[in-house]
Design a protein around this motif. Structure first.
Motif, mmCIF file in Angstrom:
data_model
loop_
_atom_site.group_PDB
_atom_site.id
_atom_site.type_symbol
_atom_site.label_atom_id
_atom_site.label_comp_id
_atom_site.label_asym_id
_atom_site.label_seq_id
_atom_site.Cartn_x
_atom_site.Cartn_y
_atom_site.Cartn_z
ATOM 1 N N PRO A 102 0.835 -1.214 0.000
ATOM 2 C CA PRO A 102 0.000 0.000 0.000
ATOM 3 C C PRO A 102 0.865 1.258 0.000
ATOM 4 O O PRO A 102 2.048 1.214 0.368
ATOM 5 C CB PRO A 102 -0.758 -0.119 1.324
ATOM 6 C CG PRO A 102 0.175 -0.866 2.233
ATOM 7 C CD PRO A 102 0.938 -1.812 1.359
ATOM 8 N N PHE A 103 0.252 2.383 -0.393
ATOM 9 C CA PHE A 103 0.926 3.684 -0.380
ATOM 10 C C PHE A 103 -0.145 4.727 -0.146
ATOM 11 O O PHE A 103 -1.228 4.648 -0.750
ATOM 12 C CB PHE A 103 1.622 3.932 -1.730
ATOM 13 C CG PHE A 103 2.637 5.060 -1.687
ATOM 14 C CD1 PHE A 103 3.971 4.801 -1.418
ATOM 15 C CD2 PHE A 103 2.244 6.366 -1.918
ATOM 16 C CE1 PHE A 103 4.906 5.826 -1.374
ATOM 17 C CE2 PHE A 103 3.181 7.395 -1.872
ATOM 18 C CZ PHE A 103 4.513 7.129 -1.606
ATOM 19 N N PRO A 104 0.093 5.705 0.757
ATOM 20 C CA PRO A 104 -0.964 6.677 1.045
ATOM 21 C C PRO A 104 -1.317 7.522 -0.179
ATOM 22 O O PRO A 104 -0.439 8.174 -0.757
ATOM 23 C CB PRO A 104 -0.366 7.558 2.146
ATOM 24 C CG PRO A 104 0.932 6.956 2.525
ATOM 25 C CD PRO A 104 1.319 5.937 1.520
ATOM 26 N N LEU A 105 -2.579 7.494 -0.569
ATOM 27 C CA LEU A 105 -3.018 8.260 -1.737
ATOM 28 C C LEU A 105 -2.764 9.748 -1.543
ATOM 29 O O LEU A 105 -2.372 10.461 -2.471
ATOM 30 C CB LEU A 105 -4.503 7.991 -2.002
ATOM 31 C CG LEU A 105 -5.111 8.696 -3.212
ATOM 32 C CD1 LEU A 105 -4.377 8.337 -4.497
ATOM 33 C CD2 LEU A 105 -6.595 8.352 -3.334
ATOM 34 N N GLY A 106 -2.958 10.224 -0.296
ATOM 35 C CA GLY A 106 -2.749 11.651 -0.012
ATOM 36 C C GLY A 106 -1.327 12.085 -0.342
ATOM 37 O O GLY A 106 -1.098 13.209 -0.802
#
Ligand code: ADP
Ligand code: MG
Length: 333
Positions: A102-106
């Motif tokens: 995962p990777f923070p969309l923000g």
């Protein structure tokens, strides 16, 4: 966009759509994001100059101390700096992203905000790219396209013995900024060494003014340190250079730091890298005209040495002794 939407829900095409929506697109009949290839038209009589730079997490940036918006700004800035070094005007860029999951969309959105700011500041249009997953860190690859007429492009290969060696701005601040970040300091205002490391300014106006005035013989941007990059000019021009380290333009903050070090950190100033200033050579007769261009571009321009016919770059310490660098610049392997 709602904060709870994740990158995996958005998906590859949702993200590409997000990217497209943030950047002004090429004007018809040109084509940008959305078809299999971009269709672009350079201005009449202009040559295209194309350059690519890849930024890899852990190699070029550390997400623990790099604000994502500045990472976006820097990713484009370092590419634009290569166009500045040829005297070109930026037109388009391509953006390829490999994103771990995962990777923070923000965080991706902030990187895109930074890219969009830098692109708008230099009138550079996003015309396409590629998006995929990454099994290691975040990768940002950018290709920029600029233009200039053939006879005005400034290459590395034009230096002539007897030329002055010039640099813009001050050197070593970025390397000092990185050192301070690694010691735990954080961004503390504009123009500071840390700001110079995280948010470099490509010297596009200076590069174009020098090219279009026909005052310089050879030019390069200083990404690996003055010694290494001037070395490229010398190798490709079949000459050498003699630098006087006492003439190096150093910022007030660099001098304050340096005064407390023993020995004086010349290495940081000439081999630290990521200055993104321009180094160029020009006949001594052009000095007054070049200083005028410096004023117009709002940049300090300094003669730091001479091009010689000896085939090597030598740097002299203020006491006249030869400076022996422990490494001439950053190398990857
Ligand atoms: P293809 O499968 O033909 O490579 P893609 O689905 O990868 O096409 O891309 C579709 C469109 O979106 C293309 O116009 C491409 O240039 C653009 N695009 C993809 N990723 C990016 C990105 N990160 N930034 C800008 N444009 C992108
Ligand atoms: Mg693709």
């Amino acid at each position: 966009m709602c904060a709870e939407v994740s990158l995996s829900v958005l998906g590859e095409f949702g993200l590409i759509e997000q990217i497209r929506a943030r950047f002004p697109q090429p004007v018809l009949p040109e084509l940008g994001i959305g078809d299999d290839a971009a269709l672009l038209t350079p201005s009449p009589g202009m040559q295209l100059l194309v350059s690519t730079d890849l930024l890899a997490e852990g190699v070029h940036f550390d997400r623990t101390f790099t604000p994502p918006r500045l990472l976006g700004r820097k990713a484009l800035a370092v590419n634009l700096s290569d166009l500045a070094a040829m005297g070109a005007r930026p037109r388009w860029f391509f953006l390829s992203l490999a994103i771990p999951s995962p990777f923070p969309l923000g965080e991706i959105e902030e990187i895109l905000d930074g890219l969009a700011e830098q692109a708008a500041a230099h009138d550079c249009v996003l015309a396409g790219g590629d998006t995929c997953g990454s099994k290691s860190g975040l990768l940002i690859s950018i290709t920029v396209l600029g233009e200039q007429s053939l006879e005005l492009v400034l290459k590395r290969s034009g230096a002539v013995p007897g030329d002055d060696v010039w640099v813009s701005g001050t050197l070593g601040d970025s390397a000092l900024g990185l050192h301070l970040l690694q010691k735990g300091q954080r961004l503390n205002g504009e123009g500071t060494p840390i700001a110079r490391h995280l948010d470099p300014v490509p010297r596009l106006l200076l590069g174009r003014e020098l090219a279009e005035a026909g005052l310089a013989h050879a030019m390069i941007d200083i990404s690996d340190g003055l010694l290494a990059d001037l070395g490229h000019i010398c190798r490709q021009s079949g000459c050498g250079a003699e630098l006087a380290l006492e003439k190096l333009p150093l910022s007030e903050q660099f001098r304050i730091y340096a005064a407390e070090q023993k020995p004086f950190p010349w290495q940081m100033a000439v081999s630290g890298g990521e200055d993104y200033e321009l180094c160029f050579t020009a006949p001594p007769g052009n000095r007054a005209a070049i200083h005028e261009i410096g004023k117009k571009s709002g940049l300090l321009l300094t003669v730091v040495g001479k091009v010689t016919s000896c085939g090597q770059v030598h740097a002299k310490l203020p006491d006249g002794a030869v400076f022996a660098p422990s490494a001439s610049g950053y190398t990857h392997f």
